[in-house]
Enzyme design. Structure first.
Site, PDB file in Angstrom:
ATOM      1  N   ASN A 216       2.701  -5.283 -10.517  1.00  0.00           N
ATOM      2  CA  ASN A 216       2.399  -3.910 -10.434  1.00  0.00           C
ATOM      3  C   ASN A 216       3.566  -3.289 -11.078  1.00  0.00           C
ATOM      4  O   ASN A 216       4.518  -3.210 -10.344  1.00  0.00           O
ATOM      5  CB  ASN A 216       1.246  -3.425 -10.327  1.00  0.00           C
ATOM      6  CG  ASN A 216       1.750  -3.252  -8.444  1.00  0.00           C
ATOM      7  OD1 ASN A 216       2.456  -2.488  -7.976  1.00  0.00           O
ATOM      8  ND2 ASN A 216       1.127  -4.034  -7.777  1.00  0.00           N
ATOM      9  N   ASP A 285      -4.762  -8.027  -7.082  1.00  0.00           N
ATOM     10  CA  ASP A 285      -5.541  -8.500  -6.577  1.00  0.00           C
ATOM     11  C   ASP A 285      -5.856  -9.506  -6.849  1.00  0.00           C
ATOM     12  O   ASP A 285      -6.731 -10.396  -5.952  1.00  0.00           O
ATOM     13  CB  ASP A 285      -6.548  -7.676  -6.954  1.00  0.00           C
ATOM     14  CG  ASP A 285      -6.313  -6.033  -6.305  1.00  0.00           C
ATOM     15  OD1 ASP A 285      -6.333  -5.800  -5.311  1.00  0.00           O
ATOM     16  OD2 ASP A 285      -6.752  -4.731  -6.824  1.00  0.00           O
ATOM     17  N   LYS A 295       7.772 -23.613 -18.191  1.00  0.00           N
ATOM     18  CA  LYS A 295       7.343 -22.078 -19.077  1.00  0.00           C
ATOM     19  C   LYS A 295       6.321 -22.596 -20.270  1.00  0.00           C
ATOM     20  O   LYS A 295       7.075 -24.033 -21.105  1.00  0.00           O
ATOM     21  CB  LYS A 295       9.148 -22.038 -20.042  1.00  0.00           C
ATOM     22  CG  LYS A 295       9.016 -20.494 -20.472  1.00  0.00           C
ATOM     23  CD  LYS A 295       9.856 -20.533 -21.238  1.00  0.00           C
ATOM     24  CE  LYS A 295      10.260 -18.637 -21.686  1.00  0.00           C
ATOM     25  NZ  LYS A 295      11.128 -19.020 -23.192  1.00  0.00           N
ATOM     26  N   PRO A 313      -6.462 -12.964  -0.793  1.00  0.00           N
ATOM     27  CA  PRO A 313      -6.567 -12.355  -0.139  1.00  0.00           C
ATOM     28  C   PRO A 313      -6.801 -10.965   0.526  1.00  0.00           C
ATOM     29  O   PRO A 313      -4.977 -10.497   0.487  1.00  0.00           O
ATOM     30  CB  PRO A 313      -5.869 -13.097   1.745  1.00  0.00           C
ATOM     31  CG  PRO A 313      -5.179 -13.624   0.983  1.00  0.00           C
ATOM     32  CD  PRO A 313      -4.875 -13.440  -0.496  1.00  0.00           C
ATOM     33  N   ILE A 315      -5.137  -7.844   3.096  1.00  0.00           N
ATOM     34  CA  ILE A 315      -4.159  -8.036   4.018  1.00  0.00           C
ATOM     35  C   ILE A 315      -4.796  -7.444   4.969  1.00  0.00           C
ATOM     36  O   ILE A 315      -4.654  -7.711   6.121  1.00  0.00           O
ATOM     37  CB  ILE A 315      -2.385  -8.242   3.871  1.00  0.00           C
ATOM     38  CG1 ILE A 315      -2.143  -8.895   2.814  1.00  0.00           C
ATOM     39  CG2 ILE A 315      -1.832  -8.203   5.216  1.00  0.00           C
ATOM     40  CD1 ILE A 315      -0.577  -8.792   2.181  1.00  0.00           C
ATOM     41  N   PHE A 331      -2.984   2.586   2.413  1.00  0.00           N
ATOM     42  CA  PHE A 331      -3.473   3.313   1.340  1.00  0.00           C
ATOM     43  C   PHE A 331      -3.757   3.324  -0.441  1.00  0.00           C
ATOM     44  O   PHE A 331      -4.714   2.145  -0.346  1.00  0.00           O
ATOM     45  CB  PHE A 331      -1.457   3.606   0.826  1.00  0.00           C
ATOM     46  CG  PHE A 331      -0.719   3.884   1.400  1.00  0.00           C
ATOM     47  CD1 PHE A 331      -0.425   4.138   3.287  1.00  0.00           C
ATOM     48  CD2 PHE A 331      -0.351   5.299   0.889  1.00  0.00           C
ATOM     49  CE1 PHE A 331       0.261   4.826   3.049  1.00  0.00           C
ATOM     50  CE2 PHE A 331       1.074   5.983   1.314  1.00  0.00           C
ATOM     51  CZ  PHE A 331       1.017   5.947   2.694  1.00  0.00           C
TER      52      PHE A 331
HETATM   53  O1  C5P Z   1      -8.490  -2.719  -2.091  1.00  0.00           O
HETATM   54  P1  C5P Z   1      -7.326  -1.978  -2.248  1.00  0.00           P
HETATM   55  O2  C5P Z   1      -6.079  -2.858  -2.847  1.00  0.00           O
HETATM   56  O3  C5P Z   1      -7.471  -0.454  -3.536  1.00  0.00           O
HETATM   57  O4  C5P Z   1      -6.537  -1.113  -1.361  1.00  0.00           O
HETATM   58  C1  C5P Z   1      -5.354  -1.094  -0.968  1.00  0.00           C
HETATM   59  C2  C5P Z   1      -4.601  -0.592   0.574  1.00  0.00           C
HETATM   60  O5  C5P Z   1      -5.420  -1.957   1.099  1.00  0.00           O
HETATM   61  C3  C5P Z   1      -3.658  -1.058   0.866  1.00  0.00           C
HETATM   62  O6  C5P Z   1      -2.986  -0.661   1.895  1.00  0.00           O
HETATM   63  C4  C5P Z   1      -2.570  -2.644   0.820  1.00  0.00           C
HETATM   64  O7  C5P Z   1      -1.219  -2.609   1.534  1.00  0.00           O
HETATM   65  C5  C5P Z   1      -4.062  -3.378   0.885  1.00  0.00           C
HETATM   66  N1  C5P Z   1      -3.680  -4.269   0.511  1.00  0.00           N
HETATM   67  C6  C5P Z   1      -4.193  -5.650   1.141  1.00  0.00           C
HETATM   68  N2  C5P Z   1      -4.360  -6.457   0.759  1.00  0.00           N
HETATM   69  C7  C5P Z   1      -5.104  -7.050  -0.601  1.00  0.00           C
HETATM   70  C8  C5P Z   1      -4.786  -5.571  -1.099  1.00  0.00           C
HETATM   71  C9  C5P Z   1      -4.781  -3.978  -0.018  1.00  0.00           C
HETATM   72  O8  C5P Z   1      -3.552  -5.666   2.548  1.00  0.00           O
HETATM   73  N3  C5P Z   1      -5.393  -7.638  -0.842  1.00  0.00           N
END
Ligand code: C5P
Length: 404
Positions: A216, A285, A295, A313, A315, A331
């Site tokens: 992203n 995600d 490739k 997962p 985190i 965030f």
């Molecule tokens: O669920 P979403 O991605 O919108 O949530 C954003 C927050 O969750 C951010 O703080 C991001 O660093 C954290 N996050 C994470 N692991 C993921 C997805 C998001 O730690 N797999």
């Protein structure tokens, strides 16, 4: 805060002792003045062998003082007058000989006299050593360094690397930009002294095959600014970064990862020992369930390749579920309904604080605005550069830690 107000109102006394690194101090004067500081330069006779007072006068906009017998001082006490309104005394370069003088408290010329005569509580002494590696590692120098630090002086550097003499090792003076960053940090309030802060930053990259992947537009700038602000506030900072092109903030421990699974594997074991976890990373995600070993080729049949996605997962949620969890700040980067989505995440991930921002307005940019949301309500940190926002966020987190 723009670069030209970073040190507004600060008065820096800059002393140069003899060494080839004097040329770096000219650039430092420029950076300090550009940031709004006033700089009074002093030089020893040895320093004047390497660079002229004219250069430093032109850059600082003030006459350089080189002698305690300078008759321009009405009371003829330059060594007293100079340090009374200074916010700090930086000696850069600090030569081996000059450090030896400081260690002994000698005062036979203007710079050492001023260092000895300064009010200890109001005018801290910072030293940027510069010397050959053998001089640096000599027991006499190391003994003197231990003594000046015991007397309250702070060392900036030195760095290691190629030296003007052609040898390689410890003793190079920090670059002007590094010294500048050290001074800016020095003036920040130590709101997180003794605290440990863990930060995730940047995007993740989820391989599809050895040369392609899902990622992203996160640049990592907000997370890196928070790491710098936390370090400036006195915290011990670990920064776990996805693939980004940013320099590591000074004194921050950085661990680079590529995928969400790697980020998870690095962060989880570290998290429990921390006081704060700030999750700025834009973690993907989903990841391709099975990355191709080779490739993926166009095969001329016009059949598009397809691959299964599997969810990564969460985190932050995993850290927030730990029994001995740090203070967790999430965030939320959204494109619409910021408050609603951010508040949902606050609850779903069980966080005391979440910071909302609009994805397209922040990804890759140097400035942003933040919406801080907790169980009680929300308030905005208005549009500003990311370092200023990071400092405000750190001070908000620090005051919440105090209340815990
Ligand atoms: O669920 P979403 O991605 O919108 O949530 C954003 C927050 O969750 C951010 O703080 C991001 O660093 C954290 N996050 C994470 N692991 C993921 C997805 C998001 O730690 N797999």
């Amino acid at each position: 805060m723009s670069d030209n107000t970073m040190l507004a109102g600060k008065h820096v006394l800059l002393g140069l002792s003899g060494g080839i690194a004097c040329y770096k101090s000219a650039e430092l004067v420029r950076l300090l003045c550009k940031a709004g500081a006033t700089v009074q330069v002093m030089m020893t006779a040895a320093a004047e062998q390497f660079i002229t007072a004219v250069t430093l006068q032109a850059l600082s906009g003030r006459p350089v003082i080189t002698s305690q017998w300078d008759t321009r001082e009405p009371n003829n006490m330059a060594h007293i007058n100079l340090s009374r309104d200074a916010d700090l005394l930086l000696i850069a370069p600090a030569s081996a000989d000059f450090i030896a003088k400081l260690a002994q408290g000698r005062a036979d010329e203007l710079l050492s006299l001023t260092a000895l005569a300064r009010p200890l509580a109001r005018c801290p002494l910072l030293l940027a050593p510069a010397m050959n590696r053998e001089m640096w590692s000599h027991p006499a120098t190391q003994r003197n360094l231990a003594q000046v630090q015991a007397d309250g002086a702070r060392l900036l550097g030195p760095a290691s690397g190629e030296q003007a003499c052609g040898e390689t090792g410890d003793g190079r003076m920090l670059e002007a930009a590094e010294l500048f960053e050290e001074l800016v940090a020095f003036f920040q309030p130590k709101l997180l002294a003794g605290r440990k802060v863990l930060i995730s930053a940047g995007p993740t990259f989820e391989p599809i095959d050895p040369v392609r992947g899902l990622t992203n537009l996160s640049s990592g700038k907000m997370g890196f600014a928070i790491a710098r602000a936390a370090q400036e506030a006195g915290a011990e900072v670990t920064l776990v970064a996805g693939p980004v092109h940013l320099p590591t903030p000074r004194h921050v421990k950085r661990i680079d990862v590529q995928t969400a699974l790697q980020m998870y594997a690095v962060l989880l074991p570290l998290a429990q020992a921390q006081d704060v976890f700030v999750a700025t990373a834009a973690v993907a995600d989903w990841r391709p369930q099975q990355a191709s070993g080779q490739k993926i080729k166009k095969n001329g049949t016009n059949i598009q390749p397809s691959f299964e996605l599997t969810e990564n997962p969460d985190i932050l949620a995993a850290v927030a579920a730990l029994p001995d969890k740090p203070y967790c700040v999430g965030f939320a980067a959204e494109t619409e309904d910021l408050l609603k989505h951010a508040r949902e995440k606050l609850v779903r991930k069980n966080l005391p604080l979440i910071v909302g921002n609009l994805g397209p307005a922040t990804f890759g940019r140097d400035d942003n605005s933040l919406l801080l949301i907790d169980a009680e309500g929300q308030f905005e940190l208005p549009h500003n550069d990311k370092l200023s926002l990071a400092r405000l966020l750190i001070s908000e987190i620090a005051s919440r830690l105090e209340k815990k």
